[in-house]
Design an enzyme around this catalytic site. Structure first.
Site, PDB file in Angstrom:
ATOM      1  CD  GLU A 295      -4.480   5.686  -2.029  1.00  0.00           C
ATOM      2  OE1 GLU A 295      -4.352   6.153  -0.878  1.00  0.00           O
ATOM      3  OE2 GLU A 295      -4.287   4.474  -2.289  1.00  0.00           O
TER       4      GLU A 295
ATOM      5  CG  HIS B 232     -11.446  -3.955  -3.393  1.00  0.00           C
ATOM      6  ND1 HIS B 232     -11.414  -3.425  -2.118  1.00  0.00           N
ATOM      7  CD2 HIS B 232     -10.139  -4.165  -3.721  1.00  0.00           C
ATOM      8  CE1 HIS B 232     -10.144  -3.370  -1.697  1.00  0.00           C
ATOM      9  NE2 HIS B 232      -9.361  -3.801  -2.655  1.00  0.00           N
TER      10      HIS B 232
HETATM   11  C1  LIG Z   1      -6.485   3.028  -0.134  1.00  0.00           C
HETATM   12  C2  LIG Z   1      -5.914   1.830  -0.791  1.00  0.00           C
HETATM   13  N1  LIG Z   1      -4.895   1.996  -1.660  1.00  0.00           N
HETATM   14  C3  LIG Z   1      -4.368   0.927  -2.271  1.00  0.00           C
HETATM   15  C4  LIG Z   1      -4.840  -0.332  -2.030  1.00  0.00           C
HETATM   16  C5  LIG Z   1      -4.246  -1.545  -2.746  1.00  0.00           C
HETATM   17  N2  LIG Z   1      -3.539  -2.403  -1.808  1.00  0.00           N
HETATM   18  C6  LIG Z   1      -4.114  -3.489  -1.293  1.00  0.00           C
HETATM   19  S1  LIG Z   1      -3.124  -4.250  -0.202  1.00  0.00           S
HETATM   20  C7  LIG Z   1      -1.898  -3.135  -0.435  1.00  0.00           C
HETATM   21  C8  LIG Z   1      -0.567  -3.309   0.239  1.00  0.00           C
HETATM   22  C9  LIG Z   1      -0.432  -2.619   1.502  1.00  0.00           C
HETATM   23  O1  LIG Z   1       0.829  -2.929   1.995  1.00  0.00           O
HETATM   24  P1  LIG Z   1       1.059  -3.271   3.504  1.00  0.00           P
HETATM   25  O2  LIG Z   1       0.331  -2.293   4.353  1.00  0.00           O
HETATM   26  O3  LIG Z   1       2.525  -3.353   3.712  1.00  0.00           O
HETATM   27  O4  LIG Z   1       0.351  -4.678   3.727  1.00  0.00           O
HETATM   28  P2  LIG Z   1       0.763  -6.143   3.205  1.00  0.00           P
HETATM   29  O5  LIG Z   1      -0.057  -6.415   2.001  1.00  0.00           O
HETATM   30  O6  LIG Z   1       2.214  -6.151   2.929  1.00  0.00           O
HETATM   31  O7  LIG Z   1       0.382  -7.061   4.309  1.00  0.00           O
HETATM   32  C10 LIG Z   1      -2.284  -2.179  -1.339  1.00  0.00           C
HETATM   33  C11 LIG Z   1      -1.436  -1.042  -1.764  1.00  0.00           C
HETATM   34  C12 LIG Z   1      -5.908  -0.454  -1.139  1.00  0.00           C
HETATM   35  N3  LIG Z   1      -6.456  -1.645  -0.862  1.00  0.00           N
HETATM   36  N4  LIG Z   1      -6.411   0.639  -0.528  1.00  0.00           N
END
Ligand SMILES: Cc1ncc(C[n+]2csc(CCOP(=O)(O)OP(=O)(O)O)c2C)c(N)n1
Ligand SMILES: Cc1ncc(C[n+]2csc(CCOP(=O)(O)OP(=O)(O)O)c2C)c(N)n1
Ligand SMILES: [Mg+2]
Ligand SMILES: [Mg+2]
Lengths: 359, 310, 310, 359
Positions: A63, A132
């Site tokens: 971000e 959230h």
């Molecule tokens: C700071 C932040 N940015 C964006 C999000 C939205 N978000 C929630 S889960 C996620 C995916 C993260 O991907 P990964 O680390 O590969 O985990 P996975 O869900 O694949 O297990 C995102 C972008 C968040 N929760 N926090």
């Protein structure tokens, strides 16, 4: 508007993006999931297919860096719209927002402005919890150099987003998750809603209820119910949080002599306090009774529906407080609410009865 | 591992009842990593995680009843109902917490190891993260500090190819994350997350390295999330990934693989498996019953004073 | 390069007059990097920098008078007196800005290149940063995005061994930053910042790579800040670094080295050097005179409305 | 206190760290430059030599990561004191502060508190400019779960820092650069100043001036000068910004009937507005005149002394506003100020005449 065209807030936002992309080649949209099939609660669906990869971008979960990159693009003459699926994620980018975006124009002697829009979705309900569902409009409004808008009605959601994109300054566009499903009449054409101007969504003479975003919808419903018990409330929907439309608030308070501010953020240091301070600094004499505010209790948002039920301000609280201010016994409030079956039909933690989770 | 699977399948089954009123990020398909890693840890080693934490919590020995009650928002939950599925904690099991801000717990886990370093304790602090999470600058910062002071941290990266619905090529250049970790000075390894035994062995090696005081480690495991990013359903129909891709990964089911291996090696018989299954079934049913019977927090539990310790 | 040196020496001389009422971070000793890099750039290439930006601004062709006036807080300054030494900008020279939040301009510079990418422009965006600045997560994030989209960015890292008064070993593990950059997929090089010609050549190579669309580059140059972190004085007496270390680096003076080389190769004579010196001397004196004569901003210039563009 | 022991704010802070490190083995201090020879404006000089590398740490320039690491250490039973040489740098760590530190205790069901102190120095004067002098107390105060303290007097600087370190919650300790050189009588012993309690630094009956940090020093000097023209101002030094000591403010306003709030932050959405709102919500009736506030104009801080002269509130503004509120003609203010030669001797952009830059 000649004919009624009822769409919801999410559709209105999508339309604003679509028309802005179509009209101005400098506009581009970027955010995690913007081009994905769910398109940020439907607000960006189909835009990549229509405008291509060079206008509609996904991004790494980074971000602060991406905000800085958007600032760089903005001072290069582009018009970025950066999207965060939750406001809470944007806290990682406050350095770039506060230290750079807000100050760039001033600190470099007015040579380069930062025409950047940052959309942040505010979560609410369905157990979103502490990280959230933060309503941090007061935080952004405190920073000079930023503009902060927070629409409630679909028409304003569209007009303010278009205006924000057309504005040469950084604009924080706060969209409460529950205005996405709010329905309203929306003009089809490309148009702007002026930033910095509040709207009177219901005229009244007994008490001024100042509000914004989802709470402006609640305030409006409360005012409609108050009418049933002969309380004639005026509802000021701020639409813009910074710069505040102090003249509009003042005009209304001068008329009613009573002020209630309803805000979706925390009480302490919130927007409601600022509005009260502005009114009393200059116009304490017009107030017949002390002003009041309704906002969140000063604690993190819980997840359990057993707790959120008491955490969020609701229509009943607004009605009761309005009655209190004008010196009317609020016992009748319960009666009016009991008569309105639409209210009890929907659980408190979903925007409408068709909502089934999970996000 | 089977237990984790069965717990989450129960969530899938009951989520439509609309009583688990919070977002849930299921690990179905990814259990091999949680199980293999935690098997290689001591009780006093700590674990932290992010939004997709059920498996890590359970594998580390987190209390099942309290987790389910938390997801149901009940006062018997591990956070008294304040957190929901995205906030799990069980201090007795040294599961130190999970939160849904991507990357948010990484530096905290490094801080656990830093405190241990100051106190001359030797437990390992494990932090689970997704491949998307390595995009956050805080990962870089956390790694730098951990390597600088040779802190006892194990970074376990689960590469499931997606961040929500965004594939890797929209987010990261085509280079291995292990290469970056190595350049930072971490001990590095990479393995198949569907092979729980491989996960276990690679973790053991890493943990041996860490315990000896040689510095932190980073292991990436390839894995796949079967169901939607958030929620109980399948979502291949959305079109962000292909049915073929999904089926190919599903074939590598870590639970089935381990079962097969155990049967083959004779360490388990079909009969014991059936009996284990029914035992777990009972435990899971009990946990859900417990949760559903538990009361919501009382109104008095909503008080600003609870934001502060005294 | 000599010009940069002479400008900053003049700041040193006049700072005690207490008329330059803002922090100044001098580059004396580090000029070789600024000069060598910018020599390899086209006018339309852009440059951004951080707190220690005088040299970068001047090397890119930033207006000298406006810079000095800015340091003096006058309305004729490059930011109308609003910025001071830590905020320099000259859009005519494509010096797009410098700010003193460590790492703050890195992603902005990447954004310049991103915009160029969208507009199909081909100029290179150069960002100068100190070795300390690579500790910020935003560097990692910026690099990831630049490599992902093969943006035309050149990261120039000046390693002067210190971040304020903190030596590298209190902040970073003993591993090269170029290794991390390489693992990210950047074109990487490393050179002697005291040899301006080497800097120039290495930059040329990197810029050729970048211009061809093959992706961004990272070059680190070894260098040394002679004076205090912030301010006009020497500060070895503080004890954070040794006098010997300082003297060893001072011997490698980039200005003297280049002069010697030029004399040896015959491209400059002692006489031309004297005349260049006196020309610069005059220019510098004029700039300071201009600045000191310029008025402060008027009271009316302090108005909240100037925070917003209209 | 039996004997006078005059030291300055920086020395008082150093003493608080020293005594806390000595008393409690869980305490450690970390920050860029903490162990360096300048020791964060002298506030940490010699501590590493005394307590060793395992108690007094330098760190990478990685504010968000290091804040998270401190949270991890705090929930492990340590008592970290994290130091930022400028508040502005801490904006990189707002994610960890707001999303984690502030909420950890609540959101995990009260199982683990975060006894973390984050010291942030607020720059002022000598051309610090937009990114090195932000006063963001309102931002932190708006976040439930944080405590925010902001001392003015050396005695409180010491007592509040010790109290912050001893507190089980995250405490943001804001130290205005210009309180470092302020002199005062400071107890030698280890003691705490209660968090959440304001101090009356001058009693008076005509007007209440609520203030904090460096502005509390200015307010006190203004009140002393006001006395010369027979205006008897009461000065409330908040000391703690969150939780606010509303009872103390209210008590004073009930006595004087007039309220002026002076704050070092931006006006819009600042602490001053919150205080005014709290007073009028409950006690509008005791106010004889509308309350007023003095705070920064809503724009980034400029660097030039030609501009900072008009940017920062000063004693004269406080005196004039106080006169205005109570209906006294402020023409006498200029006369009193002219008589006080100590005021004109120091340029407006340095804390004292011995200050020679550059930071
Ligand atoms: C700071 C932040 N940015 C964006 C999000 C939205 N978000 C929630 S889960 C996620 C995916 C993260 O991907 P990964 O680390 O590969 O985990 P996975 O869900 O694949 O297990 C995102 C972008 C968040 N929760 N926090
Ligand atoms: C975000 C942030 N953190 C800390 C600082 C304080 N600071 C100013 S300059 C500096 C040193 C940075 O070191 P380096 O990048 O090596 O640059 P150098 O000063 O050596 O040229 C630091 C830490 C800052 N300005 N911004
Ligand atoms: Mg993933
Ligand atoms: Mg350096």
């Amino acid at each position: 508007m000649p004919r009624k065209r009822i769409i919801n807030g999410a559709q209105a936002i999508r339309e604003a993006l679509d028309q802005s992309l179509a009209k101005d080649p400098r506009v581009f949209v970027v955010g995690e999931g913007v081009p994905d099939p769910k398109g940020v609660f439907g607000t960006s669906i189909g835009l990549r297919e229509k405008y291509g990869k060079n206008r509609v971008w996904d991004m790494p979960v980074a971000e602060n860096g991406m905000t800085g990159a958007c600032i760089g693009a903005a001072i290069s003459g582009m018009r970025p719209v950066l999207v965060h699926q939750r406001l809470d994620f944007a806290l990682l980018s406050l350095d770039q927002i506060i230290n750079n975006a807000a100050k760039w124009f001033y600190m470099f002697g007015g040579q380069q402005s930062v025409p950047l829009v940052i959309r942040m979705v505010i979560g609410h309900g369905w157990g979103q919890g502490a990280q959230h569902s933060q309503n941090l409009q007061a935080l952004f409004a405190h920073i000079p150099g930023l503009k902060v808008v927070m629409p409630s009605q679909p028409q304003d959601a569209k007009g303010l987003l278009i205006a924000a994109i057309a504005d040469p300054n950084p604009v924080i566009y706060l969209e409460h998750r529950w205005i996405h499903s709010a329905q309203g009449n929306v003009s089809k054409k490309y148009f702007t809603t002026e930033i910095g101007k509040a709207a009177i969504t219901k005229r009244g003479s007994d008490v001024t209820i100042v509000s914004s975003s989802y709470m402006a919808l609640e305030a409006l419903r409360a005012a409609q119910l108050l009418a049933k018990i002969n309380v004639d409330a005026e509802v000021v929907d701020l639409r813009t949080i910074s710069p505040l439309d102090t003249p509009a608030i003042t005009r209304s308070v001068k008329k009613t002599g009573h002020l209630l501010v309803v805000d979706s953020g925390w009480t302490n240091g919130g927007i409601a306090g600022e509005i009260i301070a502005r009114v009393v600094e200059k116009h304490m004499d017009v107030l017949k009774k002390p002003p009041a505010r309704i906002a969140l209790p000063d604690m993190p948002a819980p997840s359990s529906p057993g707790l959120t039920k008491f955490y969020y301000p609701n229509i009943e609280m607004i009605m009761r407080k309005a009655c209190n201010i004008i010196g009317k016994d609020p016992v009748v409030v319960a009666k009016v609410l009991a008569e309105d079956t639409s209210l009890s039909a929907t659980p408190h933690d979903v925007p409408n009865s068709s909502y089934m989770g999970p996000f | 591992m089977l237990r984790i699977r069965m717990v989450e399948e129960k969530i899938v089954e009951l989520y439509p009842e609309q009583q688990m009123r919070c977002p849930v990020h299921l690990s179905i398909g990814q259990e091999g990593v949680a199980a293999g890693v935690c098997e290689a840890l001591d009780t006093k080693d700590t674990v932290m995680s992010g939004h997709r934490a059920h498996a890590h919590y359970l594998a580390k020995g987190g209390n099942l009843k309290k987790m389910i009650a938390e997801i149901y928002g009940r006062e018997t939950g591990c956070c008294l109902g304040r957190g929901g599925s995205m906030h799990l904690i069980d201090l007795d099991a040294n599961f130190k917490g999970s939160t849904p801000i991507v990357g948010g717990t990484i530096p905290v886990a490094v801080g656990l190891a830093w405190a241990a370093h100051m106190k001359k304790e030797k437990q390992v602090s494990v932090i689970f993260l997704g491949e998307g999470t390595t995009e956050e600058g805080v990962w870089h910062e956390s790694v730098t500090f951990a390597v600088l002071h040779k802190l006892r941290v194990l970074f376990v990266c689960e590469n499931n190819l997606y961040s929500v619905y965004t594939p890797l090529n929209e987010r990261q250049p085509d280079r291995p994350r292990t290469g970056i970790a190595k350049a930072h000075g971490l001990y590095v390894d990479h393995g198949d997350g569907n092979k729980a035994l491989e996960v276990y062995e690679k973790t053991q090696n890493a943990v041996t390295h860490i315990r000896s005081g040689k510095g932190p480690a980073f292991i990436e495991f390839d894995t796949y999330r079967w169901r939607e990013h958030c929620g109980p359903n399948f979502d291949n129909a959305l079109g962000y990934r292909s049915e073929e891709e999904f089926l190919a990964w599903q074939k590598k089911d870590p639970v089935a693989q381990l079962e097969k291996q155990a049967l083959k090696s004779g360490s388990l018989t079909q009969k014991t498996i059936v009996s284990i299954r029914s035992q777990i079934e009972q435990e899971v049913t009990d946990a859900f019953t417990f949760a559903k019977k538990s009361p919501y927090p009382k109104k008095g539990a909503l008080n600003p004073k609870f934001s502060y310790a005294s």
